[in-house]
Design an enzyme around this catalytic site. Structure first.
Site, PDB file in Angstrom:
ATOM      1  N   HIS A 103       0.845  -1.205   0.000  1.00 22.52           N
ATOM      2  CA  HIS A 103       0.000   0.000   0.000  1.00 22.52           C
ATOM      3  C   HIS A 103       0.870   1.241   0.000  1.00 22.52           C
ATOM      4  O   HIS A 103       1.930   1.272   0.617  1.00 22.52           O
ATOM      5  CB  HIS A 103      -0.974   0.009   1.182  1.00 22.52           C
ATOM      6  CG  HIS A 103      -0.339  -0.234   2.518  1.00 22.52           C
ATOM      7  ND1 HIS A 103      -0.004  -1.496   2.951  1.00 22.52           N
ATOM      8  CD2 HIS A 103       0.039   0.611   3.498  1.00 22.52           C
ATOM      9  CE1 HIS A 103       0.536  -1.419   4.163  1.00 22.52           C
ATOM     10  NE2 HIS A 103       0.587  -0.145   4.517  1.00 22.52           N
ATOM     11  N   HIS A 105       0.733   5.210   1.042  1.00 22.32           N
ATOM     12  CA  HIS A 105       0.025   6.223   1.829  1.00 22.32           C
ATOM     13  C   HIS A 105       0.098   7.550   1.082  1.00 22.32           C
ATOM     14  O   HIS A 105       1.197   8.002   0.729  1.00 22.32           O
ATOM     15  CB  HIS A 105       0.717   6.445   3.179  1.00 22.32           C
ATOM     16  CG  HIS A 105       0.722   5.271   4.103  1.00 22.32           C
ATOM     17  ND1 HIS A 105      -0.116   5.166   5.189  1.00 22.32           N
ATOM     18  CD2 HIS A 105       1.489   4.152   4.119  1.00 22.32           C
ATOM     19  CE1 HIS A 105       0.130   4.034   5.841  1.00 22.32           C
ATOM     20  NE2 HIS A 105       1.107   3.393   5.207  1.00 22.32           N
TER      21      HIS A 105
END
Ligand code: AMP
Length: 139
Positions: A103, A105
């Site tokens: 992921h 951010h």
């Protein structure tokens, strides 16, 4: 390095087994609000391809993902009327990673405003308002 475990939280979100405040989805990526935001509008972008992090994603999947990170990042920046944007990405526990599905951010930034400490749950209604602004910027 350990193998990808599909039962991680973000794998469950991708399969619709856990709720999320989605702002974007296409064939390659999915983006949603971080529930413990370190900045207003803190958004996560994940690949649909199964991978733990930057160290095991296939180059073709990474090539597909990065334009989506840019696309959602531009919308987050615009929707939140930010002065800047910080991109963070952690690899393995020693590298600060907690959830083992890659992921990125996206953290909107404003001059003179520090990131909040990690681990503070956000107000759900406020997160929904921010998600709506980001969805509108993506529309
Ligand atoms: P890290 O693996 O260190 O990059 O951090 C994982 C991030 O996922 C943290 O910022 C958490 O606040 C966030 N997070 C954990 N669970 C959820 C969830 N169910 N929905 C949205 N964000 C989450």
């Amino acid at each position: 390095m350990a193998a990808y475990d599909p039962n991680n939280i973000f794998g469950k979100i991708l399969r619709g087994e856990m709720p999320s405040l989605k702002v974007f989805e296409d064939d390659a990526a999915f983006a949603f609000m971080d529930i413990m935001p370190r900045a207003d509008g803190h958004t996560l972008v994940i690949p649909k391809a199964p991978c733990r992090n930057l160290l095991d994603i296939k180059p073709a999947d990474l090539s597909a993902l990065m334009p989506r990170v840019q696309h959602v990042g531009q919308a987050v920046f615009k929707a939140m009327k930010a002065d800047g944007l910080t991109l963070q990405q952690f690899n393995e526990q020693a590298g600060g990673q907690v959830v083992f599905h890659l992921h990125f951010h996206l953290l909107p930034r404003w001059a003179g405003v520090q990131l909040r400490p990690p681990g503070q749950m956000a107000d759900r209604a406020l997160l929904e308002q921010q998600a709506e602004k980001i969805r509108a910027a993506l529309a």
